[in-house]
Motif scaffolding. Sequence first.
Motif, PDB file in Angstrom:
ATOM      1  N   LEU A   8       0.724  -1.342  -0.020  1.00  0.00           N
ATOM      2  CA  LEU A   8      -0.012  -0.036  -0.131  1.00  0.00           C
ATOM      3  C   LEU A   8       0.939   1.222   0.135  1.00  0.00           C
ATOM      4  O   LEU A   8       0.449   2.359   0.176  1.00  0.00           O
ATOM      5  CB  LEU A   8      -0.917  -0.013   1.121  1.00  0.00           C
ATOM      6  N   SER A   9       2.043   1.039  -0.510  1.00  0.00           N
ATOM      7  CA  SER A   9       3.082   2.332  -0.425  1.00  0.00           C
ATOM      8  C   SER A   9       2.512   3.518  -1.076  1.00  0.00           C
ATOM      9  O   SER A   9       2.799   4.500  -0.691  1.00  0.00           O
ATOM     10  CB  SER A   9       4.351   1.781  -0.887  1.00  0.00           C
ATOM     11  N   ARG A  64       9.477   5.533  -3.885  1.00  0.00           N
ATOM     12  CA  ARG A  64       8.952   4.523  -3.265  1.00  0.00           C
ATOM     13  C   ARG A  64       9.390   4.565  -1.562  1.00  0.00           C
ATOM     14  O   ARG A  64      10.446   4.478  -1.556  1.00  0.00           O
ATOM     15  CB  ARG A  64       9.179   2.941  -3.843  1.00  0.00           C
ATOM     16  N   PRO A  65       8.479   4.305  -0.748  1.00  0.00           N
ATOM     17  CA  PRO A  65       8.790   4.439   0.511  1.00  0.00           C
ATOM     18  C   PRO A  65       9.736   3.301   0.881  1.00  0.00           C
ATOM     19  O   PRO A  65       9.769   2.104   0.217  1.00  0.00           O
ATOM     20  CB  PRO A  65       7.383   4.330   1.434  1.00  0.00           C
ATOM     21  N   ALA A  66      10.823   3.651   1.557  1.00  0.00           N
ATOM     22  CA  ALA A  66      11.720   2.556   2.376  1.00  0.00           C
ATOM     23  C   ALA A  66      12.725   2.181   1.311  1.00  0.00           C
ATOM     24  O   ALA A  66      13.679   1.210   1.803  1.00  0.00           O
ATOM     25  CB  ALA A  66      11.015   1.602   2.888  1.00  0.00           C
ATOM     26  N   VAL A  71      19.061  10.440   2.873  1.00  0.00           N
ATOM     27  CA  VAL A  71      20.676  10.637   2.782  1.00  0.00           C
ATOM     28  C   VAL A  71      21.033  10.231   1.314  1.00  0.00           C
ATOM     29  O   VAL A  71      21.932  10.864   0.373  1.00  0.00           O
ATOM     30  CB  VAL A  71      21.545  10.165   3.874  1.00  0.00           C
ATOM     31  N   GLN A  72      20.667   8.954   0.954  1.00  0.00           N
ATOM     32  CA  GLN A  72      20.826   8.371  -0.367  1.00  0.00           C
ATOM     33  C   GLN A  72      20.100   9.173  -1.541  1.00  0.00           C
ATOM     34  O   GLN A  72      20.714   9.477  -2.610  1.00  0.00           O
ATOM     35  CB  GLN A  72      20.473   6.835  -0.515  1.00  0.00           C
ATOM     36  N   TYR A 105       5.616  15.027   2.519  1.00  0.00           N
ATOM     37  CA  TYR A 105       4.292  15.339   2.630  1.00  0.00           C
ATOM     38  C   TYR A 105       3.516  14.061   3.004  1.00  0.00           C
ATOM     39  O   TYR A 105       3.616  13.098   2.270  1.00  0.00           O
ATOM     40  CB  TYR A 105       3.926  15.878   1.337  1.00  0.00           C
ATOM     41  N   GLN A 106       3.038  14.200   4.368  1.00  0.00           N
ATOM     42  CA  GLN A 106       2.351  13.214   4.823  1.00  0.00           C
ATOM     43  C   GLN A 106       2.778  11.829   4.587  1.00  0.00           C
ATOM     44  O   GLN A 106       2.134  10.843   4.048  1.00  0.00           O
ATOM     45  CB  GLN A 106       0.874  13.185   4.267  1.00  0.00           C
ATOM     46  N   GLY A 107       4.061  11.256   4.604  1.00  0.00           N
ATOM     47  CA  GLY A 107       4.539  10.229   4.501  1.00  0.00           C
ATOM     48  C   GLY A 107       5.098   9.866   3.312  1.00  0.00           C
ATOM     49  O   GLY A 107       5.734   8.757   3.078  1.00  0.00           O
TER      50      GLY A 107
END
Length: 353
Positions: A8-9, A64-66, A71-72, A105-107
């Motif tokens: 659900l990313s 894409r989260p995570a 930093v990368q 912004y909001q995650g």
Amino acid sequence: MHHATPDLSFGDLTPEFMLDALEAAGLRADGRMLQLNSFENRVLMLHVEDAQFGSSAAVAKFYRPARWSDVQILEEHAFATELAAAEVPVAAPWTLEGGSTLFHYQGQRLAVTPRQGGRGPELEDPEVLRWIGRLLARLHGVGRSRPFAERLTWASAAPAQAARDWLIANDAIPPETASAWDDAARRCIDSIQAAFDSLPGLQLTRLHGDCHPGNILWTPDRGPHFVDLDDAVMGPAVQDLWMLLTGGETDATRRQLNAVLDGYEQIAEFDDRELRLIEPLRTMRMIHHSAWLARRWGDPAFPAAFPWFGTPNYWMDQAALLREQLEAMRPKDAPPTVVRDEDVVNFDGDGFA
């Protein structure tokens, strides 16, 4: 594999959410948005009316989260900014509200660049290849000025080993094919490592990292320019050259390689020993690609786009291809110079220009 937990990313990335995020980032979009081809991230073209950036088309990327740390990502952005300052044609990200090129912004995290249009390069034209070769030499010249501190390094079999380990640990391969694939993958990883070990003193540089033809755009007046540094890594220069070669083991492919190197060496020296890494790098990409698909299978976009993935036939075919690669990687009197179209895989397809 086909029962992966839903990812659900990007579940909240509605058009309204994205417009709100852009406004919070300091950009006034006029509402026209076109989603661009991308699997790894969510990328759209938009039009902005802004005192800072003027009236222009732009490209926004929601990461894409995570996948990458802040930093990368910022290290990638800094590289793009360095390249643009050195007049290497790439689109450097804009500084957004808050003073950074990366906005939260909001995650979700986003970056925005000016849009740069163009079409795919004519890789059958030797002069086009020479021009791209010169451009890559300039990119690598900037890349050698300092190393990446946080991005990945492709200078050993470690990326292939990590991909193999993840697939096995997560039972991503059907039991009836796991042994055959794993045997071939392990042997390939040993051969990849042996190839790198055979090249003492290998010079590493910051690279584009995913320099297939889809990430190069061409305009008649400006020639080639690069898009999408999302996979920028440290590694040998040849990593940015081998995906430009198409066709089988033919004179035409050798002419392509000669044209790219002719252009490259007009600007910078090229270590011919690196040609021995073409097949090992291609093999590593094949293993890495299988793991990438498996990791993303919970994203609804992936089963729809890759319906053939994850079946027993897929893994048996991959095992057979890896066994072929073992022969291709076998040391020879002359370094390997051949890649095939079907093995040049576009990880992202971002069109991040």
